[in-house]
Design an enzyme around this catalytic site. Structure first.
Site, PDB file in Angstrom:
ATOM      1  N   GLY A  14     -50.291  71.819  46.756  1.00 19.64           N
ATOM      2  CA  GLY A  14     -49.736  72.985  47.445  1.00 19.64           C
ATOM      3  C   GLY A  14     -48.392  73.376  46.874  1.00 19.64           C
ATOM      4  O   GLY A  14     -47.582  72.519  46.524  1.00 19.64           O
ATOM      5  N   VAL A  26     -36.091  71.044  34.051  1.00 13.72           N
ATOM      6  CA  VAL A  26     -36.778  70.272  33.003  1.00 13.72           C
ATOM      7  C   VAL A  26     -36.656  70.983  31.660  1.00 13.72           C
ATOM      8  O   VAL A  26     -36.346  70.363  30.637  1.00 13.72           O
ATOM      9  CB  VAL A  26     -38.261  70.064  33.371  1.00 13.72           C
ATOM     10  CG1 VAL A  26     -39.042  69.500  32.178  1.00 13.72           C
ATOM     11  CG2 VAL A  26     -38.394  69.141  34.580  1.00 13.72           C
ATOM     12  N   ARG A  75     -56.793  73.599  42.311  1.00 16.69           N
ATOM     13  CA  ARG A  75     -57.580  72.375  42.422  1.00 16.69           C
ATOM     14  C   ARG A  75     -58.511  72.261  41.215  1.00 16.69           C
ATOM     15  O   ARG A  75     -58.881  73.270  40.613  1.00 16.69           O
ATOM     16  CB  ARG A  75     -58.410  72.375  43.708  1.00 16.69           C
ATOM     17  CG  ARG A  75     -57.554  72.412  44.968  1.00 16.69           C
ATOM     18  CD  ARG A  75     -58.429  72.273  46.205  1.00 16.69           C
ATOM     19  NE  ARG A  75     -57.638  72.367  47.417  1.00 16.69           N
ATOM     20  CZ  ARG A  75     -56.960  71.362  47.957  1.00 16.69           C
ATOM     21  NH1 ARG A  75     -56.985  70.174  47.349  1.00 16.69           N
ATOM     22  NH2 ARG A  75     -56.270  71.526  49.061  1.00 16.69           N
ATOM     23  N   GLY A 105     -47.445  66.419  45.039  1.00 14.84           N
ATOM     24  CA  GLY A 105     -47.526  65.396  46.075  1.00 14.84           C
ATOM     25  C   GLY A 105     -48.293  64.175  45.633  1.00 14.84           C
ATOM     26  O   GLY A 105     -48.475  63.923  44.427  1.00 14.84           O
ATOM     27  N   GLY A 107     -51.463  63.434  45.673  1.00 18.30           N
ATOM     28  CA  GLY A 107     -52.642  63.693  44.866  1.00 18.30           C
ATOM     29  C   GLY A 107     -52.286  63.968  43.420  1.00 18.30           C
ATOM     30  O   GLY A 107     -52.990  63.521  42.495  1.00 18.30           O
ATOM     31  N   ILE A 130     -43.981  70.575  50.950  1.00 13.58           N
ATOM     32  CA  ILE A 130     -43.252  70.954  52.156  1.00 13.58           C
ATOM     33  C   ILE A 130     -43.413  69.915  53.257  1.00 13.58           C
ATOM     34  O   ILE A 130     -42.616  69.860  54.196  1.00 13.58           O
ATOM     35  CB  ILE A 130     -43.685  72.334  52.688  1.00 13.58           C
ATOM     36  CG1 ILE A 130     -45.154  72.317  53.116  1.00 13.58           C
ATOM     37  CG2 ILE A 130     -43.406  73.424  51.665  1.00 13.58           C
ATOM     38  CD1 ILE A 130     -45.583  73.549  53.891  1.00 13.58           C
ATOM     39  N   ASP A 131     -44.446  69.061  53.160  1.00 12.59           N
ATOM     40  CA  ASP A 131     -44.757  68.124  54.238  1.00 12.59           C
ATOM     41  C   ASP A 131     -43.780  66.961  54.349  1.00 12.59           C
ATOM     42  O   ASP A 131     -43.748  66.282  55.381  1.00 12.59           O
ATOM     43  CB  ASP A 131     -46.166  67.558  54.051  1.00 12.59           C
ATOM     44  CG  ASP A 131     -47.242  68.620  54.138  1.00 12.59           C
ATOM     45  OD1 ASP A 131     -46.961  69.705  54.675  1.00 12.59           O
ATOM     46  OD2 ASP A 131     -48.363  68.370  53.658  1.00 12.59           O
ATOM     47  N   ASP A 133     -44.006  64.116  53.018  1.00  9.59           N
ATOM     48  CA  ASP A 133     -44.838  62.949  53.328  1.00  9.59           C
ATOM     49  C   ASP A 133     -45.012  62.000  52.145  1.00  9.59           C
ATOM     50  O   ASP A 133     -46.030  61.314  52.030  1.00  9.59           O
ATOM     51  CB  ASP A 133     -46.208  63.404  53.839  1.00  9.59           C
ATOM     52  CG  ASP A 133     -46.967  64.260  52.824  1.00  9.59           C
ATOM     53  OD1 ASP A 133     -46.387  64.627  51.782  1.00  9.59           O
ATOM     54  OD2 ASP A 133     -48.146  64.569  53.083  1.00  9.59           O
ATOM     55  N   ARG A 175     -50.007  68.097  57.878  1.00 11.33           N
ATOM     56  CA  ARG A 175     -51.133  67.164  57.752  1.00 11.33           C
ATOM     57  C   ARG A 175     -50.936  65.943  58.665  1.00 11.33           C
ATOM     58  O   ARG A 175     -50.812  66.082  59.869  1.00 11.33           O
ATOM     59  CB  ARG A 175     -51.322  66.728  56.294  1.00 11.33           C
ATOM     60  CG  ARG A 175     -51.806  67.856  55.391  1.00 11.33           C
ATOM     61  CD  ARG A 175     -52.302  67.328  54.078  1.00 11.33           C
ATOM     62  NE  ARG A 175     -51.292  66.562  53.361  1.00 11.33           N
ATOM     63  CZ  ARG A 175     -51.519  65.939  52.206  1.00 11.33           C
ATOM     64  NH1 ARG A 175     -52.713  65.976  51.655  1.00 11.33           N
ATOM     65  NH2 ARG A 175     -50.557  65.288  51.590  1.00 11.33           N
ATOM     66  N   ARG A 258     -44.916  78.035  53.400  1.00  6.18           N
ATOM     67  CA  ARG A 258     -44.861  77.619  51.990  1.00  6.18           C
ATOM     68  C   ARG A 258     -43.991  78.550  51.140  1.00  6.18           C
ATOM     69  O   ARG A 258     -43.462  78.125  50.122  1.00  6.18           O
ATOM     70  CB  ARG A 258     -46.264  77.609  51.393  1.00  6.18           C
ATOM     71  CG  ARG A 258     -47.147  76.506  51.892  1.00  6.18           C
ATOM     72  CD  ARG A 258     -48.333  76.314  50.949  1.00  6.18           C
ATOM     73  NE  ARG A 258     -49.208  75.269  51.422  1.00  6.18           N
ATOM     74  CZ  ARG A 258     -48.993  73.975  51.241  1.00  6.18           C
ATOM     75  NH1 ARG A 258     -47.911  73.581  50.606  1.00  6.18           N
ATOM     76  NH2 ARG A 258     -49.847  73.078  51.698  1.00  6.18           N
TER      77      ARG A 258
END
Length: 327
Positions: A14, A26, A75, A105, A107, A130-131, A133, A175, A258
């Protein structure tokens, strides 16, 4: 010292505000150190499809304030296959890419580690979600901006809730992590918050709403999308039988969380992390994730970001409870 001369950078998962600031850091840090930086469009999908191009200073001028990601994200089911990953690594080799910087994230990090394990390409992970997590960092890129977006939206919803004496259930993202919900509830002065880390009891929630609304009947209830009782709409329907005579409404903030220009905090965090990633690769380091604990950047094994468990600080939950006023 490392033999790294050409670094690939991608964003995956995301999108989150601050990703462009990170890409910019970078590129500028890499070029400043005599390296070539190549942008990979749409994450691992673009890697497989060979959509890879060298980035210049000009490409990242005037992007630090932009939300989303100029490299795109998507994805990729093909990347889950050995054949797909073989095609990806073939394309990286064709561009003489020596190492990768991954912004995303858990994943995203897991996909990078698979490449490292199968083809021994060095990677550095930067937590962009944004989570908030990701284990091993207090803050992820985009979380602060998301939090400010949620608070601004809730402030506006409260105007309507107060004017019409309504109880609003406001659903936010996150989530399995309640960071957005918990901290936006504290910052917006919400009356209650429902998060995955605590058990939601519908009768108790209804009782609390009644106690908080005597004589006023307006409340804001923040609901994390991962709550076990469901989202804002589902929870509103479940408490409705207990709240006869109350005007109940729900609002799902959705993907507005987002977008938007990143906050100063996220721009600085992303920039510091981007520069540090380049430095680590030049030092010959790999399979690491950069985080921030307090004010300091920290370096962790990237596996911490993919397998660690993030939980809300109990102090945050207790803090919110202590601020609830009985009206």
């Amino acid at each position: 010292m490392s033999e790294v001369k050409r670094i690939g950078v991608l964003t995956s998962g995301g999108d989150s505000p601050g990703m462009n600031a990170c890409i910019r850091a970078v590129v500028k840090a890499g070029i400043g150190k005599g390296l070539k930086i190549l942008g990979i469009e749409d994450g691992y999908k673009g890697m497989i499809e060979n959509r890879i191009k060298e980035l210049s200073y000009k490409d990242v001028n005037n992007v630090i304030h932009l939300g989303g990601t100029i490299l795109g994200t998507a994805r990729s089911d093909a990347f889950r296959t050995v054949e797909g990953r073989q095609k990806a690594i073939t394309n990286l080799k064709a561009h003489n890419i020596d190492a990768l910087i991954l912004i995303g994230g858990d994943g995203t990090f897991a996909g990078g580690m698979t490449l490292t394990n199968e083809f021994d390409i060095p990677i550095i992970g930067l937590p962009g979600t944004i989570d908030n997590d990701i284990h091993g960092t207090d803050f992820t890129i985009g979380y602060d901006t998301c939090l400010n977006t949620v608070v601004e939206a809730v402030d506006k919803i409260r105007d309507t809730a107060s004017s019409h004496h309504r109880v609003f259930f406001v659903e936010v993202m996150g989530r399995a992590s309640g960071y957005i919900a918990l901290n936006s509830a504290i910052a917006s002065g919400a009356e209650s918050v429902l998060i995955p880390e605590t058990v939601t009891d519908i009768p108790t929630l209804a009782k609390e709403i009644k106690e908080q609304n005597k004589g006023i009947r307006s409340s804001i209830i923040i609901v994390a999308e991962g709550d076990e009782e469901g989202g804002a709409k589902e929870i509103m329907e479940k408490v409705k039988p207990y709240l006869k005579g109350y005007d109940l409404r729900y609002s799902i903030l959705g993907h507005i969380q987002r977008g938007g220009s990143p906050s100063a905090f996220d721009r600085i965090l992303a920039t510091r992390m981007g520069v540090k990633a380049v430095e680590l690769l030049l030092e010959g380091k790999k399979s690491l994730m950069i985080g921030q604990i307090g004010r300091d950047l920290v370096v962790r094994n990237i596996l911490e970001g993919t397998t660690g468990t993030v939980s809300n600080d109990d102090l945050g939950i207790e803090l919110l409870k202590s601020l609830l006023t009985k009206k």
